[in-house]
Write a protein that holds these residues in place. Structure first.
Motif, PDB file in Angstrom:
ATOM      1  N   PHE A   1       0.720  -1.293   0.019  1.00 19.36           N
ATOM      2  CA  PHE A   1       0.027   0.028   0.005  1.00 19.36           C
ATOM      3  C   PHE A   1       1.027   1.191  -0.017  1.00 19.36           C
ATOM      4  O   PHE A   1       0.520   2.497  -0.761  1.00 19.36           O
ATOM      5  CB  PHE A   1      -0.833  -0.137   1.145  1.00 19.36           C
ATOM      6  CG  PHE A   1      -2.019   1.055   1.250  1.00 19.36           C
ATOM      7  CD1 PHE A   1      -2.556   1.247   0.244  1.00 19.36           C
ATOM      8  CD2 PHE A   1      -2.242   1.729   2.499  1.00 19.36           C
ATOM      9  CE1 PHE A   1      -3.518   2.507   0.130  1.00 19.36           C
ATOM     10  CE2 PHE A   1      -3.255   2.978   2.335  1.00 19.36           C
ATOM     11  CZ  PHE A   1      -4.000   3.105   1.335  1.00 19.36           C
ATOM     12  N   VAL A   2       1.872   1.297   0.772  1.00 19.19           N
ATOM     13  CA  VAL A   2       2.867   2.234   0.837  1.00 19.19           C
ATOM     14  C   VAL A   2       3.610   2.584  -0.392  1.00 19.19           C
ATOM     15  O   VAL A   2       3.770   3.783  -1.095  1.00 19.19           O
ATOM     16  CB  VAL A   2       3.863   2.295   2.098  1.00 19.19           C
ATOM     17  CG1 VAL A   2       5.127   3.218   2.172  1.00 19.19           C
ATOM     18  CG2 VAL A   2       3.096   2.200   3.469  1.00 19.19           C
ATOM     19  N   ILE A   3       3.892   1.414  -1.201  1.00 22.03           N
ATOM     20  CA  ILE A   3       4.380   1.657  -2.296  1.00 22.03           C
ATOM     21  C   ILE A   3       3.631   2.176  -3.379  1.00 22.03           C
ATOM     22  O   ILE A   3       4.068   3.158  -4.391  1.00 22.03           O
ATOM     23  CB  ILE A   3       4.999   0.274  -2.785  1.00 22.03           C
ATOM     24  CG1 ILE A   3       6.308  -0.167  -2.052  1.00 22.03           C
ATOM     25  CG2 ILE A   3       5.618   0.225  -4.392  1.00 22.03           C
ATOM     26  CD1 ILE A   3       6.874  -1.675  -2.257  1.00 22.03           C
ATOM     27  N   GLU A   4       2.219   1.789  -3.466  1.00 27.59           N
ATOM     28  CA  GLU A   4       1.437   2.169  -4.197  1.00 27.59           C
ATOM     29  C   GLU A   4       0.964   3.555  -4.005  1.00 27.59           C
ATOM     30  O   GLU A   4       1.043   4.414  -5.271  1.00 27.59           O
ATOM     31  CB  GLU A   4      -0.053   1.392  -4.083  1.00 27.59           C
ATOM     32  CG  GLU A   4       0.095   0.001  -4.627  1.00 27.59           C
ATOM     33  CD  GLU A   4      -0.020  -0.213  -6.222  1.00 27.59           C
ATOM     34  OE1 GLU A   4      -0.662   0.654  -6.821  1.00 27.59           O
ATOM     35  OE2 GLU A   4       0.177  -1.199  -6.676  1.00 27.59           O
ATOM     36  N   LEU A   5       0.733   3.995  -2.689  1.00 26.19           N
ATOM     37  CA  LEU A   5       0.608   5.443  -2.510  1.00 26.19           C
ATOM     38  C   LEU A   5       1.800   6.454  -2.964  1.00 26.19           C
ATOM     39  O   LEU A   5       1.698   7.548  -3.647  1.00 26.19           O
ATOM     40  CB  LEU A   5       0.346   5.798  -1.206  1.00 26.19           C
ATOM     41  CG  LEU A   5      -0.738   5.398  -0.637  1.00 26.19           C
ATOM     42  CD1 LEU A   5      -0.774   5.739   0.833  1.00 26.19           C
ATOM     43  CD2 LEU A   5      -1.962   6.116  -1.148  1.00 26.19           C
ATOM     44  N   TYR A   6       3.107   5.883  -2.774  1.00 23.73           N
ATOM     45  CA  TYR A   6       4.392   6.528  -3.369  1.00 23.73           C
ATOM     46  C   TYR A   6       4.539   6.786  -4.744  1.00 23.73           C
ATOM     47  O   TYR A   6       4.709   8.107  -4.848  1.00 23.73           O
ATOM     48  CB  TYR A   6       5.422   5.751  -2.637  1.00 23.73           C
ATOM     49  CG  TYR A   6       6.663   6.393  -2.923  1.00 23.73           C
ATOM     50  CD1 TYR A   6       6.961   7.642  -2.091  1.00 23.73           C
ATOM     51  CD2 TYR A   6       7.789   6.172  -3.956  1.00 23.73           C
ATOM     52  CE1 TYR A   6       8.247   8.291  -2.427  1.00 23.73           C
ATOM     53  CE2 TYR A   6       9.001   6.562  -4.000  1.00 23.73           C
ATOM     54  CZ  TYR A   6       9.395   8.020  -3.226  1.00 23.73           C
ATOM     55  OH  TYR A   6      10.358   8.464  -3.208  1.00 23.73           O
TER      56      TYR A   6
ATOM     57  N   VAL B   1      -5.104   1.777  15.449  1.00 21.87           N
ATOM     58  CA  VAL B   1      -6.436   1.536  15.857  1.00 21.87           C
ATOM     59  C   VAL B   1      -6.830   0.253  15.579  1.00 21.87           C
ATOM     60  O   VAL B   1      -7.413  -0.448  16.261  1.00 21.87           O
ATOM     61  CB  VAL B   1      -7.380   2.612  15.576  1.00 21.87           C
ATOM     62  CG1 VAL B   1      -8.734   2.735  15.969  1.00 21.87           C
ATOM     63  CG2 VAL B   1      -6.681   4.032  15.918  1.00 21.87           C
ATOM     64  N   GLY B   2      -6.842  -0.295  14.295  1.00 24.70           N
ATOM     65  CA  GLY B   2      -7.254  -1.207  13.888  1.00 24.70           C
ATOM     66  C   GLY B   2      -6.757  -2.505  14.332  1.00 24.70           C
ATOM     67  O   GLY B   2      -7.346  -3.525  14.732  1.00 24.70           O
ATOM     68  N   VAL B   3      -5.363  -2.467  14.604  1.00 25.23           N
ATOM     69  CA  VAL B   3      -4.660  -3.605  15.579  1.00 25.23           C
ATOM     70  C   VAL B   3      -5.084  -3.671  16.685  1.00 25.23           C
ATOM     71  O   VAL B   3      -5.453  -4.712  17.369  1.00 25.23           O
ATOM     72  CB  VAL B   3      -2.917  -3.273  15.261  1.00 25.23           C
ATOM     73  CG1 VAL B   3      -2.224  -4.349  16.423  1.00 25.23           C
ATOM     74  CG2 VAL B   3      -2.377  -3.528  14.126  1.00 25.23           C
ATOM     75  N   ALA B   4      -5.275  -2.475  17.488  1.00 25.15           N
ATOM     76  CA  ALA B   4      -5.749  -2.482  18.736  1.00 25.15           C
ATOM     77  C   ALA B   4      -7.208  -3.429  19.066  1.00 25.15           C
ATOM     78  O   ALA B   4      -7.563  -4.068  19.743  1.00 25.15           O
ATOM     79  CB  ALA B   4      -6.040  -1.219  19.590  1.00 25.15           C
ATOM     80  N   ILE B   5      -8.124  -2.711  18.059  1.00 30.21           N
ATOM     81  CA  ILE B   5      -9.625  -3.352  17.904  1.00 30.21           C
ATOM     82  C   ILE B   5      -9.338  -4.988  17.751  1.00 30.21           C
ATOM     83  O   ILE B   5     -10.282  -5.700  18.207  1.00 30.21           O
ATOM     84  CB  ILE B   5     -10.405  -2.566  16.839  1.00 30.21           C
ATOM     85  CG1 ILE B   5     -10.559  -1.237  17.428  1.00 30.21           C
ATOM     86  CG2 ILE B   5     -11.682  -3.287  16.842  1.00 30.21           C
ATOM     87  CD1 ILE B   5     -11.282  -0.496  16.320  1.00 30.21           C
TER      88      ILE B   5
ATOM     89  N   MET C   1      -0.836  11.007   4.065  1.00 30.55           N
ATOM     90  CA  MET C   1      -1.579   9.833   3.964  1.00 30.55           C
ATOM     91  C   MET C   1      -0.781   8.751   4.943  1.00 30.55           C
ATOM     92  O   MET C   1      -1.579   7.777   5.526  1.00 30.55           O
ATOM     93  CB  MET C   1      -1.721   9.229   2.631  1.00 30.55           C
ATOM     94  CG  MET C   1      -2.830   9.837   1.900  1.00 30.55           C
ATOM     95  SD  MET C   1      -4.285   9.297   2.483  1.00 30.55           S
ATOM     96  CE  MET C   1      -4.435   7.678   2.234  1.00 30.55           C
ATOM     97  N   ILE C   2       0.435   8.716   4.955  1.00 37.31           N
ATOM     98  CA  ILE C   2       1.285   7.585   5.499  1.00 37.31           C
ATOM     99  C   ILE C   2       0.861   7.910   7.059  1.00 37.31           C
ATOM    100  O   ILE C   2       0.994   6.940   8.051  1.00 37.31           O
ATOM    101  CB  ILE C   2       2.824   8.018   5.404  1.00 37.31           C
ATOM    102  CG1 ILE C   2       3.190   7.606   3.973  1.00 37.31           C
ATOM    103  CG2 ILE C   2       3.629   7.293   6.395  1.00 37.31           C
ATOM    104  CD1 ILE C   2       2.773   6.169   3.565  1.00 37.31           C
ATOM    105  N   VAL C   3       0.670   8.923   7.466  1.00 35.55           N
ATOM    106  CA  VAL C   3       0.381   9.279   8.914  1.00 35.55           C
ATOM    107  C   VAL C   3      -0.935   8.736   9.319  1.00 35.55           C
ATOM    108  O   VAL C   3      -1.168   8.227  10.272  1.00 35.55           O
ATOM    109  CB  VAL C   3       0.488  10.941   9.344  1.00 35.55           C
ATOM    110  CG1 VAL C   3      -0.070  11.046  10.631  1.00 35.55           C
ATOM    111  CG2 VAL C   3       1.774  11.430   9.238  1.00 35.55           C
ATOM    112  N   GLY C   4      -2.013   9.294   8.216  1.00 34.15           N
ATOM    113  CA  GLY C   4      -3.152   8.366   8.708  1.00 34.15           C
ATOM    114  C   GLY C   4      -3.345   7.088   8.475  1.00 34.15           C
ATOM    115  O   GLY C   4      -3.983   6.352   9.155  1.00 34.15           O
ATOM    116  N   VAL C   5      -2.248   6.399   7.634  1.00 32.59           N
ATOM    117  CA  VAL C   5      -2.452   4.949   7.650  1.00 32.59           C
ATOM    118  C   VAL C   5      -1.846   4.364   8.934  1.00 32.59           C
ATOM    119  O   VAL C   5      -2.286   3.493   9.606  1.00 32.59           O
ATOM    120  CB  VAL C   5      -1.509   4.472   6.345  1.00 32.59           C
ATOM    121  CG1 VAL C   5      -0.982   2.925   6.379  1.00 32.59           C
ATOM    122  CG2 VAL C   5      -2.338   4.835   5.167  1.00 32.59           C
ATOM    123  N   GLY C   6      -0.671   5.103   9.363  1.00 34.75           N
ATOM    124  CA  GLY C   6      -0.246   4.674  10.508  1.00 34.75           C
ATOM    125  C   GLY C   6      -0.979   4.665  11.874  1.00 34.75           C
ATOM    126  O   GLY C   6      -1.305   3.603  12.544  1.00 34.75           O
TER     127      GLY C   6
END
Length: 202
Positions: free
Chosen positions: A138-143, A171-175, A161-166
């Motif tokens: 995803f990071v490569i695609e965004l880049y 949050v997703g991992v915690a849930i 976007m990188i900050v948003g993804v991070g």
């Protein structure tokens, strides 16, 4: 002699009444425990239905992201396949039979709970591996899609976007961990309830 025989008959009748009461009490306890187990498992069913609804949203939302950030169809296709497989696998792991909980063999139910825990653990470990690959892709695609690779005007948007993804990833991992631990705890609680019920009937 006749008086002793009468007393013996009365004692036998009283013991029979006491035995019936104990058997009825055991049946009531069995039913209550089974209903309690079924109530706990209702979380699994709600989670499964919610996951399928989220999956439908993902089909739409990720296509919008693909268009907005000029991502490849390959990435979109892989994302959809990965998410669909994950949701279907969760549904397979968490499936259960309501009738089996209320009237089935408790030993078989206990074994099913143990199997759920093992499969869910394997699913988590494999999911973490594929998620690492997905995030990197995803990071490569965004880049490349944002033009940041060529120092384009959308470079600042890429970093945003990188900050948003991070943040979203944290949050997703915690849930995800919370849901995983709750499901594992539900299975463990049911196994413990079954063990206690078996001891009462022995």
């Amino acid at each position: 002699m006749e008086t002793k025989h009468t007393e013996f008959e009365e004692m036998r009748q009283q013991l029979g009444i006491l035995k019936n009461k104990l058997e009825n009490q055991t049946l009531i306890n069995d039913k209550l425990i089974r209903q309690s187990m079924l109530h706990k498992m209702s979380f699994m069913k709600k989670y499964t239905w919610f996951s399928f609804l989220v999956l439908l949203f993902i089909y739409y939302a990720y296509n919008e992201v693909r268009v907005m950030f000029n991502l490849s169809w390959w990435f979109y296709g892989a994302t959809v396949i990965f998410m669909t497989f994950s949701v279907c696998l969760d549904a397979y792991i968490n499936r259960f039979n309501k009738e089996a909980f209320l009237n089935g063999d408790l030993i078989a139910t206990s074994l099913q709970m143990q199997r759920m825990k093992k499969l869910r653990k394997r699913s988590l470990l494999s999911g973490i591996f594929f998620m690492i690959i997905w995030v990197s892709w995803f990071v490569i695609e965004l880049y490349n899609g944002s033009g940041a690779a060529n120092g384009g005007e959308n470079t600042s948007m890429f970093y945003g976007m990188i900050v948003g993804v991070g943040v979203g990833l944290i949050v997703g991992v915690a849930i995800g961990i919370w849901i995983y631990l709750r499901m594992q705890r539900i299975n463990s609680d049911i196994i413990q309830q079954i063990d206690e019920l078996k001891k009462e009937t022995e």
